[in-house]
Structure formats: C-alpha cells, structure tokens
Design a protein around this motif. Structure first.
Motif, PDB file in Angstrom:
ATOM      1  N   ILE A 220     -29.245  10.078  23.930  1.00 43.87           N
ATOM      2  CA  ILE A 220     -30.493   9.982  23.168  1.00 43.87           C
ATOM      3  C   ILE A 220     -31.385   8.873  23.730  1.00 43.87           C
ATOM      4  CG2 ILE A 220     -31.445   9.420  20.886  1.00 43.87           C
ATOM      5  CD1 ILE A 220     -28.948  10.684  19.677  1.00 43.87           C
ATOM      6  N   LYS A 225     -35.238  15.028  26.853  1.00 42.60           N
ATOM      7  CA  LYS A 225     -35.702  15.521  25.554  1.00 42.60           C
ATOM      8  C   LYS A 225     -34.626  16.405  24.910  1.00 42.60           C
ATOM      9  CE  LYS A 225     -40.494  15.460  27.110  1.00 42.60           C
ATOM     10  NZ  LYS A 225     -41.672  16.269  27.441  1.00 42.60           N
ATOM     11  N   GLY A 226     -34.764  16.590  23.612  1.00 44.62           N
ATOM     12  CA  GLY A 226     -33.770  17.379  22.885  1.00 44.62           C
ATOM     13  C   GLY A 226     -33.655  18.790  23.423  1.00 44.62           C
ATOM     14  N   THR A 287     -24.609  20.859  15.263  1.00 41.34           N
ATOM     15  CA  THR A 287     -25.540  19.924  14.625  1.00 41.34           C
ATOM     16  C   THR A 287     -25.110  19.574  13.204  1.00 41.34           C
ATOM     17  OG1 THR A 287     -26.916  21.720  13.777  1.00 41.34           O
ATOM     18  CG2 THR A 287     -27.479  20.844  15.945  1.00 41.34           C
ATOM     19  N   PHE A 375     -31.394  20.470  16.601  1.00 45.50           N
ATOM     20  CA  PHE A 375     -30.853  19.447  17.483  1.00 45.50           C
ATOM     21  C   PHE A 375     -31.917  18.400  17.812  1.00 45.50           C
ATOM     22  CE2 PHE A 375     -29.413  17.662  21.506  1.00 45.50           C
ATOM     23  CZ  PHE A 375     -28.120  17.348  21.162  1.00 45.50           C
ATOM     24  N   LYS A 376     -33.102  18.843  18.022  1.00 43.25           N
ATOM     25  CA  LYS A 376     -34.196  17.924  18.319  1.00 43.25           C
ATOM     26  C   LYS A 376     -34.401  16.965  17.161  1.00 43.25           C
ATOM     27  CE  LYS A 376     -39.073  17.977  19.618  1.00 43.25           C
ATOM     28  NZ  LYS A 376     -40.237  18.850  19.809  1.00 43.25           N
ATOM     29  N   VAL A 379     -31.767  14.118  17.415  1.00 40.59           N
ATOM     30  CA  VAL A 379     -31.759  13.168  18.527  1.00 40.59           C
ATOM     31  C   VAL A 379     -33.037  12.345  18.611  1.00 40.59           C
ATOM     32  CG1 VAL A 379     -30.188  14.557  19.882  1.00 40.59           C
ATOM     33  CG2 VAL A 379     -32.645  14.866  20.147  1.00 40.59           C
ATOM     34  N   THR A 380     -34.036  12.697  17.888  1.00 44.36           N
ATOM     35  CA  THR A 380     -35.268  11.934  17.970  1.00 44.36           C
ATOM     36  C   THR A 380     -35.341  10.940  16.823  1.00 44.36           C
ATOM     37  OG1 THR A 380     -36.369  13.686  16.725  1.00 44.36           O
ATOM     38  CG2 THR A 380     -36.573  13.732  19.128  1.00 44.36           C
TER      39      THR A 380
END
Length: 380
Positions: A220, A225-226, A287, A375-376, A379-380
């Motif tokens: 991360i 990027k995701g 996730t 998922f994005k 991780v963001t």
C-alpha cells in the motif's frame, strides 16, 4: 493505461509468480489438485449401474423352463449372480451384509404354471437402503421378465399355428452419447468445478496471505494503485487457471475418451469469461477475509457446494424444488457446465449457448468491478 502502470502491473505479477514458486502448498493446489480431482471423479464417480450382485433361489431347479428363464440373467451385463441358495436365512444374511443387492426366488411350481398358461409368481427381494440402485435394478428385472413373457407368448401362439398380433415397437436412438456413458456426462462438469474452486481459492488465499504476513501495508505504501495490484495478482493465476483448463480438457479427451465436437475458439473465449469471474470472486472474498484459513473456508463454501449441488453437475435441475431451481440461476457454474457439455457432446455454436455466454459476461464484469472497487477502498 500508461506505460508506467503496465510496468507496475508486471512487477506485481512477477512478485506473485515468485511467491507461488516458493510456496509448495499453493503450487500443489494450483497444479496437483485439478489432476487429482479429475482422476477421482472420472474413475470413481459413475452413474452407470452394471453387474447388480444377485443371489438366486430356484425352487424348481429340476425344470428346463426355470433354467431357461435364468439364462436371461446370467447372460445380461446388468446382473452378476454371486451364488445360489435354498433358504431365506442365507438371503437375509447376504443382503444384510451387503454381499448382494437383490435376491430372485423362483417358486417350485414355476414350470407347472407356465405349461398351464397361468401367471407364474416370482419373488424379488431387494436392498432398499440405496433407493436409486434398487429402483434401477428393479427396472432391469422388469425388462428381463417382459422380454421372457413375449418369448412365451410368441411360442404359445406358434404352437397353435398363429402369429402374434401387431403391437407397438418403440425404437430408441440416443443422440450425442449413444453408449450412455456417464463419464462423458461427468467429465465436463468436473472441469467446470475445478476451474471454479481452484480459481476462487487461489486468489482468495493470495490476497489474504499479504494481509496475514503484514506485507500488504508495504504494498500500500508503494506507488502501485489498487487496480494495478488486483490485475497484477490476477494475471499469474489466470495463466494457472488456463493451464488447469487445458489439462482438464486433454484428460477428458485422451484419458476418458470424451469426444470434443465444438469449437476450441469458443471454448477458450467462454472459459476466459468464466475464469475472470471466478478469480475476481476469490479477490472479492479476500477483501472480507484477512486470514488464509477464513478465505479458504469462504471460497470453498461459496464455490464447491453450490457448484456440486445446484449447477446441474450431478443432480438434474428440473428435478429440484421450484425454490432451488430459482437459486440455480445465480450459480455461474450452471451456465459454464451447460456450455462445456454442449461443446463436448453436441458440437453446438454460439447461437446455441448465447444465453449462457451473456450470463458469463455479466458474471465476469460484476465480480471484477466489485473486486477492484472493494479492494481499492481497502488500500487507499
């Protein structure tokens, strides 16, 4: 997608390949389990019922008629006469021990009934603990008895100088699987089950492993990027999935003798859609589950059980209750199994499996979108 983005995806994919190579469990799961499952199901799971273990008690053994009747059982591939007896105690003991499934008792006046033109009673004792086998075996017996009745009737009329009256003659012709070989029916279903389970299981574990080892935080913190991370993780397992598919198809054709009559291009295209959906489903599971154990359990629960029971792999969907039939419309393996059986046995084209292909497109698009977005978000 920029050149820099492609470079990062390639780096993630390469990292995943190295992890697979260094992890014997993942390597075994990816390459060994599909072959093992196909061998087990191909050789072990058969819906054919031949050589029904049978014991005979012929109380009219001295008559030629009873022996002639029994020849129909001895010469049939559907029965295996394991012994003869002269009492009910032996029959009960043999059925209770599972040595035989069926016992046929011929009465002592069998020949006298036949010669007098009367109906001779036969006794059939069956082990009903396996209802399906007992039902099929009973059908075999009825077919033998029916054929022998026709023989007796024809002989009786001929002795009086008469010919049998006209009757119905049903001549069946089996399409696509003339020998009614159950392996031809099972093998395409096993391929779909393997792809569904292995694909979802592998991707769910690979993401969960990052969380479990604490390396996800490192990923991360990198510029990746995701979406790039998901695609990079996705690619190696996509290649493994296609390898498993190729092995499954080759084993079905060359080991189990299942004919392939359709288009290989269509097989690859539709398998691409199904595999994309299955792999994305695994990432979506990962996730939710942060440990490999939970991820593998969730993947097994959501793929193996529905695929085996509700996809038409073994049990016909039209024979299920209406409520369960409705549920099967949400099982992607149902559509892929239909496609595989059509391509293998019927040789149909896209015009035949159009509906199933549309659902696979929807399944792949939905799972991939959900996996990337979910998922994005993490991780963001």
């Amino acid at each position: 997608m920029t050149k820099e983005s492609l470079r990062r995806i390639k780096a993630i994919a390469w990292k995943e390949l190295i992890q697979i190579k260094r992890d014997p469990r993942s390597l075994t799961l990816a390459l060994g389990i599909p072959v093992f499952l196909l061998l087990i199901f191909g050789y072990g799971l058969s819906l054919d019922i031949d050589k029904v273990p049978t014991v005979i008690w012929n109380q009219d053994a001295s008559s030629e008629l009873s022996r002639d009747f029994l020849l129909n059982f001895r010469n049939s591939r559907y029965f295996k006469i394991v012994g003869y007896t002269d009492n009910y105690r032996d029959i009960e003991r043999m059925i209770n021990s599972g040595k035989v499934i069926m016992a046929l008792v011929i009465p002592k006046d069998f020949s006298r009934y036949i010669k007098a033109g009367a109906t001779a009673p036969l006794q059939l004792l069956m082990d009903g603990s396996d209802a399906n086998t007992a039902t099929i075996a009973r059908g075999y017996v009825r077919a033998v008895v029916s054929g022998y009745n026709v023989k007796l009737l024809t002989g009786a009329l001929a002795s009086r100088g008469l010919e049998p009256s006209k009757s119905l003659d049903a001549r069946s012709r089996i399409w696509y699987n003339m020998g009614l070989t159950s392996t031809w029916f099972i093998a395409p279903g096993v391929i779909a089950m393997i792809i569904m389970i292995i694909a979802a299981l592998l991707t769910s574990i690979c993401i969960a492993r990052e969380w479990e080892r604490g390396t996800m935080e490192q990923l991360i913190s990198t510029p990746v990027k995701g979406k790039e991370l998901v695609i990079g993780k996705f690619l190696p397992y996509f290649a493994i999935g296609f390898f498993d598919l190729s092995v499954g198809v080759l084993m079905a054709i060359f080991l189990f003798g299942v004919p392939f009559r359709g288009s290989y291009f269509l097989l690859v295209t539709l398998s691409f859609l199904f595999l994309t959906g299955a792999l994305s489903q695994g990432i979506l599971i990962s996730t939710v589950a942060r440990t490999q154990l939970m991820a593998s359990q969730l993947a097994t629960l959501t793929t193996m059980i529905p695929t085996m029971i509700l996809s038409g792999f073994i049990y016909p969907i039209f024979n299920m209750p209406k409520a369960l039939q409705t549920v099967t419309y949400f099982i992607p393996a149902r559509y892929y199994i239909t496609i595989l059986r059509d391509l293998f046995l019927k040789g149909g084209g896209i015009d035949v499996v159009w509906d199933e292909a549309v659902f696979l497109v929807m399944f792949a698009a939905l799972m991939l979108t959900l996996a990337v977005r979910k998922f994005k978000k993490k991780v963001t």
